[in-house]
Enzyme design. Structure first.
Site, PDB file in Angstrom:
ATOM      1  N   GLU A  11      -9.298  -1.281   5.109  1.00 35.82           N
ATOM      2  CA  GLU A  11      -9.886  -0.820   6.368  1.00 35.82           C
ATOM      3  C   GLU A  11     -11.204  -1.563   6.624  1.00 35.82           C
ATOM      4  O   GLU A  11     -11.741  -2.220   5.719  1.00 35.82           O
ATOM      5  CB  GLU A  11     -10.168   0.690   6.251  1.00 35.82           C
ATOM      6  CG  GLU A  11      -8.931   1.557   6.029  1.00 35.82           C
ATOM      7  CD  GLU A  11      -8.116   1.807   7.307  1.00 35.82           C
ATOM      8  OE1 GLU A  11      -8.115   0.962   8.220  1.00 35.82           O
ATOM      9  OE2 GLU A  11      -7.462   2.875   7.375  1.00 35.82           O
TER      10      GLU A  11
ATOM     11  N   ASP B 189       0.823  -1.213   0.000  1.00 39.11           N
ATOM     12  CA  ASP B 189       0.000   0.000   0.000  1.00 39.11           C
ATOM     13  C   ASP B 189       0.859   1.266   0.000  1.00 39.11           C
ATOM     14  O   ASP B 189       2.087   1.203   0.148  1.00 39.11           O
ATOM     15  CB  ASP B 189      -0.949   0.001   1.223  1.00 39.11           C
ATOM     16  CG  ASP B 189      -0.263  -0.396   2.533  1.00 39.11           C
ATOM     17  OD1 ASP B 189       0.969  -0.502   2.553  1.00 39.11           O
ATOM     18  OD2 ASP B 189      -0.970  -0.586   3.536  1.00 39.11           O
TER      19      ASP B 189
ATOM     20  N   ASN C  31      -7.367  -1.858  14.210  1.00 44.70           N
ATOM     21  CA  ASN C  31      -8.771  -1.999  13.788  1.00 44.70           C
ATOM     22  C   ASN C  31      -8.960  -3.204  12.866  1.00 44.70           C
ATOM     23  O   ASN C  31      -9.992  -3.335  12.218  1.00 44.70           O
ATOM     24  CB  ASN C  31      -9.245  -0.722  13.084  1.00 44.70           C
ATOM     25  CG  ASN C  31      -8.453  -0.433  11.814  1.00 44.70           C
ATOM     26  OD1 ASN C  31      -7.508  -1.155  11.478  1.00 44.70           O
ATOM     27  ND2 ASN C  31      -8.820   0.616  11.096  1.00 44.70           N
TER      28      ASN C  31
ATOM     29  N   HIS D  43      -7.179  -3.921  10.135  1.00 40.52           N
ATOM     30  CA  HIS D  43      -6.857  -3.758   8.718  1.00 40.52           C
ATOM     31  C   HIS D  43      -5.592  -4.528   8.336  1.00 40.52           C
ATOM     32  O   HIS D  43      -4.710  -4.757   9.162  1.00 40.52           O
ATOM     33  CB  HIS D  43      -6.799  -2.279   8.293  1.00 40.52           C
ATOM     34  CG  HIS D  43      -5.589  -1.505   8.727  1.00 40.52           C
ATOM     35  ND1 HIS D  43      -5.593  -0.126   8.844  1.00 40.52           N
ATOM     36  CD2 HIS D  43      -4.322  -1.872   9.055  1.00 40.52           C
ATOM     37  CE1 HIS D  43      -4.394   0.291   9.211  1.00 40.52           C
ATOM     38  NE2 HIS D  43      -3.597  -0.747   9.346  1.00 40.52           N
TER      39      HIS D  43
HETATM   40  C1  F6R Z   1       1.693  -1.117   6.157  1.00 41.25           C
HETATM   41  C2  F6R Z   1       0.388  -1.738   6.283  1.00 41.25           C
HETATM   42  C3  F6R Z   1      -0.424  -1.670   7.533  1.00 41.25           C
HETATM   43  C4  F6R Z   1       0.373  -2.019   8.786  1.00 41.25           C
HETATM   44  C5  F6R Z   1      -0.503  -1.914  10.031  1.00 41.25           C
HETATM   45  C6  F6R Z   1       0.310  -2.129  11.307  1.00 41.25           C
HETATM   46  O1  F6R Z   1       2.212  -1.351   4.863  1.00 41.25           O
HETATM   47  O2  F6R Z   1      -0.058  -2.286   5.341  1.00 41.25           O
HETATM   48  O3  F6R Z   1      -1.518  -2.536   7.406  1.00 41.25           O
HETATM   49  O4  F6R Z   1       0.883  -3.309   8.666  1.00 41.25           O
HETATM   50  O5  F6R Z   1      -1.101  -0.661  10.098  1.00 41.25           O
HETATM   51  O6  F6R Z   1       1.196  -1.069  11.436  1.00 41.25           O
HETATM   52  P1  F6R Z   1       2.393  -1.133  12.481  1.00 41.25           P
HETATM   53  O7  F6R Z   1       3.266  -2.247  12.041  1.00 41.25           O
HETATM   54  O8  F6R Z   1       3.095   0.194  12.366  1.00 41.25           O
HETATM   55  O9  F6R Z   1       1.784  -1.384  13.817  1.00 41.25           O
END
Ligand code: F6R
Length: 239
Positions: free
Chosen positions: A143, A67, A136, A138
């Site tokens: 999302e 992403d 959440n 995702h």
């Molecule tokens: C990042 C991504 C997000 C993260 C998620 C957890 O490329 O796709 O889904 O993996 O938000 O973020 P962290 O690792 O910072 O807790």
């Protein structure tokens, strides 16, 4: 789905690195799906170490980032592509031409997503997808509300994700409100998936995503129907 819980995160990342490095050794032309964020940093460190100390070459691997923020170019310090470049590509012999990231400043974002789908298809899909988990639920920027058949697309970021961006201090203004992400369906098409979740802030998502029920409200819950998923947790996230 296989779940492994580790008492300490060092052991967790050792296990994660063992899975990833073994897969690369088995198939040096592997197509890796990469996450950005805090979660994969220790894993990428171990990959860099394997390159430096064991002379393991990554020159034949292909990578696809999950992403990117809309409105953020790949040189911006908050860019997910830049993140993977800084933590992995530039520190190993990964061929930059075989790395892929969605372009959040493309003039036609729909065309950008369609082109990414084509690139993924041409590469034969993802062999091994590395995932973090949002508090959440995702995965990527899928999302809550993202359904199982969703594919690469433009998405509005949730309030929770936006407040995390605000806290990250990368932006003093123009905080991104949208992202580009590969979809849940793209992720489920990966041959193997490794999801890592650490810390108490992920415990509620872990409970809701991996309790048996699938729901678009908890997008990672769709992983439960994939035939080769490994979920690596520490004590706090598994609580
Ligand atoms: C990042 C991504 C997000 C993260 C998620 C957890 O490329 O796709 O889904 O993996 O938000 O973020 P962290 O690792 O910072 O807790």
């Amino acid at each position: 789905m296989k779940t492994e819980v580790f008492r300490d995160t060092d052991q967790l990342y050792l296990a994660a690195a063992n899975y990833v490095l073994a897969a690369i050794k088995k198939n040096p032309k592997i197509v890796l799906g990469l996450a950005a964020g805090n979660t994969p940093i220790p894993l990428y460190k171990k990959m860099v170490e394997a390159h430096e100390k064991e002379n393991l070459s990554f020159s034949d691997i292909t990578t696809f980032n999950l992403d990117e923020y809309v409105g953020v170019d790949q040189e911006h310090p908050a860019s997910f592509y830049r993140f993977t470049r800084d933590h992995l590509f530039d520190l190993t012999d990964i061929d930059h031409l075989k790395t892929h990231g969605l372009n959040g400043v493309a003039s036609d974002l729909k065309a950008e997503c369609d082109q990414y789908e084509n690139l993924l298809k041409m590469a034969g899909g993802i062999d091994l997808q590395i995932l973090g988990l949002g508090p959440n639920g995702h995965i990527g920027f899928n999302e809550p509300g993202s359904d199982k058949s969703s594919r690469t697309r433009l998405i509005n970021l949730s309030a929770e994700t936006k407040s995390k961006i605000e806290r990250s201090l990368f932006f003093d203004r123009d905080i991104p409100t949208q992202g580009l992400t590969i979809g849940v369906a793209n992720i489920l098409e990966a041959k193997k998936i490794i999801l890592i979740a650490t810390g108490a802030s992920k415990a509620n998502a872990v409970k809701n995503c991996f309790s048996g029920k699938e729901s678009a409200q908890w997008p990672a819950s769709f992983l439960q129907s994939h035939k080769d998923v490994i979920v690596l947790l520490d004590g706090a996230s598994a609580k």
